[in-house]
Design a protein around this motif. Structure first.
Motif, PDB file in Angstrom:
ATOM      1  N   LEU A 170      41.673 -29.092  27.616  1.00  0.00           N
ATOM      2  CA  LEU A 170      42.617 -30.054  28.195  1.00  0.00           C
ATOM      3  C   LEU A 170      41.869 -30.993  29.136  1.00  0.00           C
ATOM      4  O   LEU A 170      42.093 -32.200  29.144  1.00  0.00           O
ATOM      5  CB  LEU A 170      43.722 -29.299  28.947  1.00  0.00           C
ATOM      6  N   ARG A 171      40.920 -30.412  29.919  1.00  0.00           N
ATOM      7  CA  ARG A 171      40.172 -31.236  30.873  1.00  0.00           C
ATOM      8  C   ARG A 171      39.436 -32.352  30.133  1.00  0.00           C
ATOM      9  O   ARG A 171      39.535 -33.524  30.477  1.00  0.00           O
ATOM     10  CB  ARG A 171      39.176 -30.371  31.643  1.00  0.00           C
ATOM     11  N   ASP A 172      38.702 -31.973  29.077  1.00  0.00           N
ATOM     12  CA  ASP A 172      37.936 -32.978  28.338  1.00  0.00           C
ATOM     13  C   ASP A 172      38.847 -33.976  27.648  1.00  0.00           C
ATOM     14  O   ASP A 172      38.489 -35.145  27.492  1.00  0.00           O
ATOM     15  CB  ASP A 172      37.027 -32.307  27.308  1.00  0.00           C
ATOM     16  N   ASN A 173      40.022 -33.527  27.238  1.00  0.00           N
ATOM     17  CA  ASN A 173      40.960 -34.451  26.631  1.00  0.00           C
ATOM     18  C   ASN A 173      41.430 -35.493  27.626  1.00  0.00           C
ATOM     19  O   ASN A 173      41.701 -36.630  27.255  1.00  0.00           O
ATOM     20  CB  ASN A 173      42.166 -33.691  26.076  1.00  0.00           C
ATOM     21  N   LEU A 174      41.523 -35.090  28.893  1.00  0.00           N
ATOM     22  CA  LEU A 174      42.018 -36.018  29.908  1.00  0.00           C
ATOM     23  C   LEU A 174      40.913 -36.909  30.444  1.00  0.00           C
ATOM     24  O   LEU A 174      41.123 -38.088  30.700  1.00  0.00           O
ATOM     25  CB  LEU A 174      42.673 -35.242  31.052  1.00  0.00           C
ATOM     26  N   THR A 175      39.719 -36.350  30.612  1.00  0.00           N
ATOM     27  CA  THR A 175      38.642 -37.147  31.220  1.00  0.00           C
ATOM     28  C   THR A 175      37.793 -37.825  30.162  1.00  0.00           C
ATOM     29  O   THR A 175      37.029 -38.728  30.485  1.00  0.00           O
ATOM     30  CB  THR A 175      37.714 -36.251  32.067  1.00  0.00           C
ATOM     31  N   LEU A 176      37.919 -37.380  28.907  1.00  0.00           N
ATOM     32  CA  LEU A 176      37.061 -37.865  27.820  1.00  0.00           C
ATOM     33  C   LEU A 176      35.598 -37.820  28.246  1.00  0.00           C
ATOM     34  O   LEU A 176      34.823 -38.740  27.969  1.00  0.00           O
ATOM     35  CB  LEU A 176      37.463 -39.271  27.394  1.00  0.00           C
ATOM     36  N   GLY A 177      35.246 -36.742  28.925  1.00  0.00           N
ATOM     37  CA  GLY A 177      33.849 -36.507  29.248  1.00  0.00           C
ATOM     38  C   GLY A 177      33.393 -37.085  30.575  1.00  0.00           C
ATOM     39  O   GLY A 177      32.285 -36.810  31.021  1.00  0.00           O
ATOM     40  N   MET A 178      34.231 -37.905  31.231  1.00  0.00           N
ATOM     41  CA  MET A 178      33.837 -38.445  32.523  1.00  0.00           C
ATOM     42  C   MET A 178      33.966 -37.347  33.583  1.00  0.00           C
ATOM     43  O   MET A 178      34.930 -36.591  33.553  1.00  0.00           O
ATOM     44  CB  MET A 178      34.778 -39.591  32.885  1.00  0.00           C
ATOM     45  N   ALA A 179      33.003 -37.273  34.497  1.00  0.00           N
ATOM     46  CA  ALA A 179      33.081 -36.222  35.519  1.00  0.00           C
ATOM     47  C   ALA A 179      34.203 -36.554  36.507  1.00  0.00           C
ATOM     48  O   ALA A 179      34.195 -37.614  37.109  1.00  0.00           O
ATOM     49  CB  ALA A 179      31.742 -36.114  36.243  1.00  0.00           C
ATOM     50  N   GLN A 180      35.173 -35.654  36.613  1.00  0.00           N
ATOM     51  CA  GLN A 180      36.296 -35.846  37.547  1.00  0.00           C
ATOM     52  C   GLN A 180      36.594 -34.484  38.168  1.00  0.00           C
ATOM     53  O   GLN A 180      36.620 -33.485  37.450  1.00  0.00           O
ATOM     54  CB  GLN A 180      37.556 -36.301  36.784  1.00  0.00           C
TER      55      GLN A 180
END
Lengths: 531, 521
Positions: free
Chosen positions: A407-417
């Motif tokens: 879910l994290r990668d789906n939301l950030t699309l790989g950007m560090a957040q």
């Protein structure tokens, strides 16, 4: 074609030479074993002969490992590089170049087609080089016994290793191309049947499509079989060439070289390998052409805006506008937009409204630079030195897009957040409770085929994704279509609070229209500003 | 793997004849060896005639039928596999990536079993019989040599077997995963590019490709390890041949050539068997699919008058979505369902069409409990459409034709309800090519087309879930008129937030933990 493929081998030529060297050593060792054994059968073998024979067996075993290992190492490295290149190229084609997308075919390209090239890299280049040098060695050995016999050996080698495969390649090329194309078409058909299973169940055509796919697969099988049949006549030609050559050599060779005569039909393994090759090779070359054609497809260039410095008295730091723009889709006859001007400033919420096909989405695509306007300009106005990116746009499509990632990668699309920020955004969009029900929280892996949330929630997750990435413009394409009216006004309130840039909403809902500061009404190629 | 023998049985005879002709040159060569090296010149002619006959026979048989066994068997396997896919419920079907990358590829490669592996085994066996004959005649032990070699090879392969199958599985898994992630990313590429995440996902794809390459190399290593043993033993056997051969020179020469061709062909067998074996995990998956028996189901009422949801509850994991939901659909007006996001509207639709099982309660169609019917069976009377419809590539006309092959009825229906008005604005009209899943149409056009297709199937029950989210106001009003008119004779449940839709409803239910009647005309 050949040049394209050879270019790929260049960086790996060291390993390739190692493979060919091992292959040559192995081929010579195998021949030595056979000739020595034949000598043993005829007149017994000296102790030295046994020793050499034993060593040759060892070399034959180990060298063929080396040949195969390094040969395949080269091949698989190249195949991997090609896969990556094809993928990278597809990324450059997106989004404007993806209209022709046929996923099933492309999957076949990434999988089966690229795999078919293994034949070229692992089983053609090396064996060809090996066969050439091996033939020379064989001729030298026969030369010591009888020059005429050496000539006969050369002749058989040329017939088996060159004439037969070339004759075959000529006949098989069109057949292989047809078989490969039929296979790609079938894959595409099966892909769609699989993806659209729900629809085909609804239409009651699932069984019919399965039967049609079977017919297509059987047809592809028949084409392959026709190619195999050619291979069979090659095999027969090889048997004839070897048998004839054998009789000739036995007649030519002096009695003291009888061991060579006995082993003769077994001495042409490298040439037989080449004779077996054309079927698989032509499939590989066809795949290579297919890949090369895709890589040659030029992307539609991303249109870059004209950047203007903001006047000192500007009310906003940043604005984007289309100035007197006309646009017709490539291949279409009628213009979608004609002399249209719109402008959106940071901090305001602008709505695009109008009937279907009036050009709302097209104008948004022009703002995003997916297409270049035929006439007119895309202009970004900003204070000098304000940002490194003159234009960063978050686009929230109508159809939610999720990847097989956490879910994290789906939301950030790989950007560090930071997780805290992600959770805060989810919370502000009313998803905190839902998040709490996920066993692994942000680490939950999303399966795009079985989304663990409703369409309304999917859209809020899309909005979360958009709010997490700093940008100057947020484009919401029908954002509120699956939201109930109260939820919708809450969401827009969140957008106003959390997002500093300009907001563009494409909508046909009157409730959403009421939330906008300014409207552009699209109709019949024109745009009118409505306050 | 023994299941492979169950397919294409009727062509086994042809395969045997084909393998027989294919092997015959070996006999010719044995005769030639005896004639050329020994002194019996007549044998040269005999050998030559045998080779010529073999070539002629092989050529003639191939003209009629070639690789008939493999062709028939793979066709039957494809058919059985696709039929099994069609039979299964949508939810239990493997995804497109697995079907294409794993299963169909495995069946294609399985053709090698019929066309190459079995004939090669038969050929090697026949050569051994010939060798055994020569060995009896010469009183030599040469026929023992290949058996000894085979025994040692078998021990080596056995020792490696576990590692091989583990690595094969791993490699297959990586290949399928690579395909899945490719398809997945392809579907969202536009999103990725607009978020500048394209390079990142490309990098991920690259590392996945690298992992697949690594897995392939590991499979290769184990295969090659066994090939070292096979190569070494094969050539050692050939080298040892002189020690066992007895008798006159011609007989020795014949036995030597037979032994050498046997061993060299046997070595090829090692390569082939690795190729087939590497498909074993995939083939196991395929055969697993084939084993499920078709489910025989009774017929649903063709013209139901009532659909009842009785006291249903739904839950995800341990979280309750709703409880005690009861609802009746009957002809004579549109029923609209609304409710907050996540309140379970789509879940309720899925309970009715059978995509999900209710945690409690029952759904009855004319009093018949739907629980005994599969989702596929239910689809024959219950038409469901969601906000992201599916379409087939091709043209608008070809899609509509799939829904209703009868030209006259289709045209009359579309004209009567004035559906798909947008086609007038398209330059190519009905023959507009819509691309994969209709990607060249706008979302609103996709929704309209999908609805028209669904209505053309003329099912007695329709479940419409947010189907006008991308459709403009004017069209929404028109579709409401059409669906409203149909609801006089059909059972229709429409899930929508849209106040416009709710205003047209005979009954409006609101879902929020429980179901309440909110209003209606």
């Amino acid at each position: 074609m050949g040049a394209f493929l050879l270019e790929l081998v260049k960086p790996l030529r060291g390993r390739w030479l190692l493979s060919a060297g091992c292959g040559l050593a192995g081929a010579l060792a195998k021949t030595a074993v056979i000739v020595l054994a034949a000598q043993g059968v005829i007149g017994g073998l000296s102790a030295r002969g046994w020793l050499i024979g034993g060593l040759a067996v060892l070399v034959a075993a180990v060298a063929s490992y080396g040949e195969q290992y390094f040969g395949h190492d080269v091949a698989f490295r190249i195949l991997k590089n090609l896969r990556v290149r094809v993928f990278d190229h597809l990324v450059t084609l997106a989004p404007a170049g993806l209209d022709q997308q046929e996923s099933g075919r492309w999957l076949q390209l990434i999988g089966g087609d690229i795999e078919a090239l293994e034949v070229f890299f692992a089983h053609t280049l090396g064996p060809l080089a090996i066969a050439v040098v091996y033939t020379a060695c064989l001729c030298v050995v026969f030369l010591t016994v009888s020059p005429v016999a050496a000539l006969a050996v050369l002749l058989v080698a040329l017939v088996v290793g060159a004439a037969i495969p070339l004759w075959h390649a000529d006949r098989v090329a069109s057949l292989t191309a047809e078989a490969a194309e039929s296979q790609r078409a079938t894959r595409q058909y099966v892909f769609e049947s699989s993806e659209n299973r729900r629809l085909s169940d609804q239409l009651g055509i699932t069984e019919a499509r399965a039967a049609a796919a079977q017919t297509q697969l059987a047809e592809a099988g028949r084409l392959r079989q026709a190619a195999d049949r050619l291979q069979n006549s090659d095999r027969l030609a090889v048997v004839f060439a070897l048998t004839g050559g054998w009789a000739l050599i036995a007649w030519l060779l002096p009695p003291d070289a009888i061991a060579l005569a006995l082993s003769f039909p077994l001495l042409f393994a490298p040439h037989q390998a080449l004779a077996r090759l054309p079927g698989a090779l032509s499939r590989g070359l066809d795949a290579g052409r297919n890949i090369q054609a895709l890589l040659a497809q030029a992307p539609v260039p991303h249109h870059e805006p004209v950047v203007q410095a903001a006047p000192a008295a500007a009310s906003a730091d940043w604005a984007i506008s289309l100035a007197h723009v006309s646009f017709t889709y490539p291949g279409a006859e009628r213009a979608v937009l004609r002399d249209v001007s719109v402008s959106i400033k940071a901090g305001e919420v602008v709505g695009f409204v109008g009937a279907r096909g009036a050009g709302k989405s097209t104008a948004a695509k022009l703002l995003m630079g997916w297409f270049a306007p035929d006439i007119g300009q895309l202009v970004v106005t900003e204070k000098e030195g304000v940002s490194a990116h003159p234009r960063r746009i978050n686009y929230m499509p109508q159809r939610p897009v999720f990847f097989h990632e956490t879910l994290r990668d789906n939301l950030t699309l790989g950007m560090a957040q930071p997780d805290a920020l992600i959770c805060e955004r989810l919370g502000s969009l009313g998803l905190a409770q839902w998040l709490a029900t996920l066993p692994a929280g942000l680490d939950t892996v999303i399966d795009p085929h079985h989304l663990p949330f409703s369409t309304g929630q999917a859209q809020r997750l899309e909005l979360t994704r958009a709010l997490l990435r700093p940008s100057q413009l947020l484009i919401l394409d029908e954002p509120t279509s699956t939201q109930d009216p109260e939820a919708m006004s809450r969401l827009l309130a969140v957008v106003r609070r959390e997002f500093q840039g300009a907001v563009l909403i494409i909508t046909h809902r009157p409730e959403t229209v009421a939330q906008c500061d300014r409207l552009y009404r699209f109709s019949d190629q024109q745009v009118a500003a409505v306050s | 793997m023994s299941q492979l023998f169950h397919y294409g049985k009727e062509q086994v005879g042809r395969a045997l004849v084909e393998s027989g002709w294919g092997w015959l040159p070996n006999l010719g060569w044995a005769l030639l060896a005896a004639g050329l090296i020994g002194q019996t010149r007549q044998l040269i002619w005999a050998g030559g005639v045998v080779v010529a006959c073999a070539a002629l026979g092989s050529w003639l048989t191939a003209r009629g039928h070639f690789h008939a066994w493999g062709l028939a068997a793979t066709a039957q396997l494809h058919g059985a596999y696709l039929a099994a896919l069609a039979r299964r419920a949508e939810a239990s079907v493997p995804d497109a990536g697995t079907t294409l990358q794993r299963d169909l590829t495995a069946i294609d490669k399985g053709a090698g079993f019929y066309n190459v592996l079995v004939p090669a085994v038969l050929g090697v066996g026949a050569s051994w019989v010939l060798l055994a004959g020569l060995s009896l005649w010469q009183h030599s032990l040469v026929a023992i040599l290949p058996l000894g070699c085979l025994a040692v090879v078998a021990i080596v392969l056995r020792a490696l077997a576990r590692r091989v199958s583990r690595r094969d599985r791993e490699c297959m898994h990586r290949f399928v995963a690579l395909g899945q992630s490719f398809l997945d990313t392809l579907g969202g590429l536009t999103m990725l590019v607009s978020y500048e995440a394209g390079p990142l996902f490309a990098q991920r794809f690259a590392s996945q490709s690298e992992r697949f390459r690594h897995a392939t190399m590991r499979v290769l290593q184990t295969q090659l390890t066994s090939l070292i043993a096979i190569n070494g033993l094969v050539y050692l056997t050939v080298l040892l041949a002189p020690l066992t051969l007895r008798g006159p020179l011609g007989g020795r020469a014949a036995a030597f050539v037979t032994l050498a061709t046997l061993m060299l062909n046997g070595r090829q067998l090692g390569y082939f068997s690795h190729g087939i074996k590497s498909q074993r995990p995939a083939l196991r998956g395929v055969f697993g699919m084939l084993e499920t028996a078709p489910r025989v189901e009774a017929d649903l009422p063709a013209h139901p008058q009532q659909l009842t949801v009785r006291d249903c509850a739904a839950a995800y994991a341990d979280r309750s979505v709703f409880k005690n939901v009861s609802l009746t659909l009957a002809p004579g007006g549109l029923t609209v369902l609304c409710g907050a996001n996540g309140s379970g509207k789509t879940t309720l639709v899925n309970l009715i069409n059978g995509s999900r099982e209710p945690a409690r309660g029952a759904i009855l169609l004319d009093g018949q409990d739907l629980a005994q019917f599969s989702a596929k069976k239910r689809a024959s009377v219950i038409g469901t459409l969601g906000p992201s419809p599916q379409l087939f590539s091709g043209t608008i006309a070809s899609n509509l034709k799939l829904a209703c092959p009868d030209d006259a009825r289709r045209k009359a229906f579309l004209a009567k309800w004035q559906l798909l008005a947008f086609i007038r604005d398209l330059p190519a009209g009905w023959n507009t090519v819509i691309g994969e899943n209709g990607r060249r149409l706008s979302p609103g056009q996709r929704q309209e087309l999908a609805l028209a297709m669904l209505l053309l199937t003329d099912k007695p029950v329709y479940l419409l879930d947010e189907i006008t989210t991308s459709v403009d106001r004017r069209t929404t009003k028109h579709l409401l008129d059409v669906v409203g008119a149909l609801s006089r004779s059909h059972l229709i449940l429409w899930v929508s937030h849209d106040p416009l839709v709710q205003a047209h409803a005979a009954k409006v239910y609101q879902l929020g933990g429980q179901l309440t009647l909110k209003g209606g005309r």
